[in-house]
Design a protein around this motif. Structure first.
Motif, PDB file in Angstrom:
ATOM      1  N   PHE A   1      11.076  29.643 137.697  1.00  0.00           N
ATOM      2  CA  PHE A   1      11.140  31.070 137.350  1.00  0.00           C
ATOM      3  C   PHE A   1      12.605  31.519 137.288  1.00  0.00           C
ATOM      4  N   MET A   2      13.366  31.099 138.286  1.00  0.00           N
ATOM      5  CA  MET A   2      14.784  31.460 138.322  1.00  0.00           C
ATOM      6  C   MET A   2      15.551  30.834 137.154  1.00  0.00           C
ATOM      7  N   ALA A   3      15.213  29.599 136.798  1.00  0.00           N
ATOM      8  CA  ALA A   3      15.873  28.931 135.674  1.00  0.00           C
ATOM      9  C   ALA A   3      15.563  29.661 134.371  1.00  0.00           C
ATOM     10  N   GLU A   4      14.324  30.096 134.202  1.00  0.00           N
ATOM     11  CA  GLU A   4      13.935  30.844 133.003  1.00  0.00           C
ATOM     12  C   GLU A   4      14.712  32.151 132.889  1.00  0.00           C
ATOM     13  N   ASN A   5      15.094  32.722 134.025  1.00  0.00           N
ATOM     14  CA  ASN A   5      15.813  33.988 134.044  1.00  0.00           C
ATOM     15  C   ASN A   5      17.330  33.816 134.140  1.00  0.00           C
ATOM     16  N   GLY A   6      17.814  32.573 134.073  1.00  0.00           N
ATOM     17  CA  GLY A   6      19.245  32.317 134.079  1.00  0.00           C
ATOM     18  C   GLY A   6      19.916  32.413 135.439  1.00  0.00           C
ATOM     19  N   ASN A   7      19.127  32.404 136.517  1.00  0.00           N
ATOM     20  CA  ASN A   7      19.702  32.506 137.859  1.00  0.00           C
ATOM     21  C   ASN A   7      20.066  31.163 138.472  1.00  0.00           C
ATOM     22  N   ILE A   8      19.456  30.096 137.974  1.00  0.00           N
ATOM     23  CA  ILE A   8      19.848  28.746 138.390  1.00  0.00           C
ATOM     24  C   ILE A   8      19.892  27.866 137.161  1.00  0.00           C
ATOM     25  N   GLU A   9      20.546  26.741 137.323  1.00  0.00           N
ATOM     26  CA  GLU A   9      20.595  25.730 136.276  1.00  0.00           C
ATOM     27  C   GLU A   9      20.395  24.388 136.963  1.00  0.00           C
ATOM     28  N   TYR A  10      19.343  23.682 136.549  1.00  0.00           N
ATOM     29  CA  TYR A  10      19.122  22.348 137.101  1.00  0.00           C
ATOM     30  C   TYR A  10      20.239  21.432 136.634  1.00  0.00           C
ATOM     31  N   GLN A  11      20.672  20.535 137.510  1.00  0.00           N
ATOM     32  CA  GLN A  11      21.760  19.622 137.192  1.00  0.00           C
ATOM     33  C   GLN A  11      21.277  18.239 136.801  1.00  0.00           C
ATOM     34  N   ASP A  12      19.951  18.040 136.827  1.00  0.00           N
ATOM     35  CA  ASP A  12      19.399  16.741 136.472  1.00  0.00           C
ATOM     36  C   ASP A  12      17.973  16.928 135.963  1.00  0.00           C
ATOM     37  N   ALA A  13      17.481  15.940 135.229  1.00  0.00           N
ATOM     38  CA  ALA A  13      16.144  16.016 134.629  1.00  0.00           C
ATOM     39  C   ALA A  13      15.041  16.047 135.684  1.00  0.00           C
ATOM     40  N   GLY A  14      15.290  15.458 136.842  1.00  0.00           N
ATOM     41  CA  GLY A  14      14.291  15.430 137.909  1.00  0.00           C
ATOM     42  C   GLY A  14      14.215  16.711 138.721  1.00  0.00           C
ATOM     43  N   LYS A  15      15.029  17.678 138.371  1.00  0.00           N
ATOM     44  CA  LYS A  15      15.060  18.975 139.063  1.00  0.00           C
ATOM     45  C   LYS A  15      15.310  18.811 140.564  1.00  0.00           C
ATOM     46  N   GLU A  16      16.254  17.924 140.881  1.00  0.00           N
ATOM     47  CA  GLU A  16      16.559  17.659 142.286  1.00  0.00           C
ATOM     48  C   GLU A  16      17.742  18.476 142.793  1.00  0.00           C
ATOM     49  N   SER A  17      18.630  18.889 141.898  1.00  0.00           N
ATOM     50  CA  SER A  17      19.776  19.690 142.325  1.00  0.00           C
ATOM     51  C   SER A  17      20.010  20.835 141.346  1.00  0.00           C
ATOM     52  N   CYS A  18      20.605  21.899 141.866  1.00  0.00           N
ATOM     53  CA  CYS A  18      20.784  23.128 141.082  1.00  0.00           C
ATOM     54  C   CYS A  18      22.148  23.746 141.332  1.00  0.00           C
ATOM     55  N   ILE A  19      22.568  24.514 140.354  1.00  0.00           N
ATOM     56  CA  ILE A  19      23.661  25.467 140.529  1.00  0.00           C
ATOM     57  C   ILE A  19      22.992  26.830 140.510  1.00  0.00           C
ATOM     58  N   VAL A  20      23.373  27.672 141.441  1.00  0.00           N
ATOM     59  CA  VAL A  20      22.776  29.005 141.519  1.00  0.00           C
ATOM     60  C   VAL A  20      23.806  30.036 141.071  1.00  0.00           C
ATOM     61  N   PHE A  21      23.341  30.961 140.262  1.00  0.00           N
ATOM     62  CA  PHE A  21      24.202  32.031 139.745  1.00  0.00           C
ATOM     63  C   PHE A  21      23.803  33.337 140.405  1.00  0.00           C
ATOM     64  N   TRP A  22      24.336  33.578 141.603  1.00  0.00           N
ATOM     65  CA  TRP A  22      24.056  34.857 142.244  1.00  0.00           C
ATOM     66  C   TRP A  22      24.898  35.962 141.642  1.00  0.00           C
ATOM     67  N   ARG A  23      25.763  35.571 140.755  1.00  0.00           N
ATOM     68  CA  ARG A  23      26.504  36.503 139.911  1.00  0.00           C
ATOM     69  C   ARG A  23      26.539  35.835 138.533  1.00  0.00           C
ATOM     70  N   ALA A  24      26.203  36.571 137.496  1.00  0.00           N
ATOM     71  CA  ALA A  24      26.175  36.013 136.140  1.00  0.00           C
ATOM     72  C   ALA A  24      27.586  35.611 135.692  1.00  0.00           C
ATOM     73  N   PRO A  25      27.700  34.606 134.815  1.00  0.00           N
ATOM     74  CA  PRO A  25      29.023  34.215 134.319  1.00  0.00           C
ATOM     75  C   PRO A  25      29.811  35.398 133.735  1.00  0.00           C
TER      76      PRO A  25
END
Length: 181
Positions: A78-102
């Protein structure tokens, strides 16, 4: 200073995905807000999903409830769909979180450059992330991936340009030139 959890965190059904679509959407939104507030308060910009599942964020020991991996992935998707996180791998094991938009990071960086006389000069990533002039700024210590995204925003706005010293990105040597007016 301890993080203050919202009232929903003490409500046992909060830790179980709700079957009703409308209720579930509200629940996912509330979880998203909680994760963003928590990661901002703790200055967490990257995380490994399996490790985060073992933290107080997803485990409320006082009511003996935890969010399971399936529910946590639903929240993160849900957060990825809304641009709040970005998965760093295809297995969805790690993320970058955007608590502030770019875009917000870009505005902070540009305001800092204006306020400190860094227009029309090149600032290295090191200076922005660890330098004495940036100390005390919200972007101090910012993850380089997020920094690059903010600089990309500045480029589209005509307020800055990424300066790469080599063919490959180098977080120690690369920088940004901030443009005036």
């Amino acid at each position: 200073m301890a993080f203050e959890f919202p009232w929903e965190y003490s409500f046992p059904p909060f830790f179980t995905l709700q079957p009703n679509d409308e209720t579930r959407d509200k629940q996912l939104s509330t979880w998203s807000d909680l994760i963003l507030s928590y990661t901002k308060a703790k200055k967490i910009e990257r995380f490994v999903v399996s490790e985060l599942l073992t933290t107080e964020l997803f485990q409320n020991r006082s009511i003996n409830r935890s969010l399971n991996q399936e529910a946590a992935l639903a929240v993160l998707d849900f957060m990825a769909e809304n641009g709040n996180i970005e998965y760093q791998d295809a297995g969805k094991e790690s993320c970058i979180v955007f608590w502030r938009a770019p875009q917000q990071w870009a505005a902070l960086l540009y305001q800092w450059a204006c306020d400190t006389g860094h227009l029309d000069t090149v600032c290295t990533f090191y200076e922005l992330r660890e330098g004495e002039y940036a100390e005390g700024q919200e972007f101090f210590g910012l993850d380089p991936v997020i920094l690059r995204k903010a600089i990309a925003v500045l480029q589209t706005q005509g307020k800055g340009e990424l300066v790469q010293m080599n063919d490959q990105p180098n977080d120690a040597e690369d920088g940004v030139k901030f443009f005036s007016g």
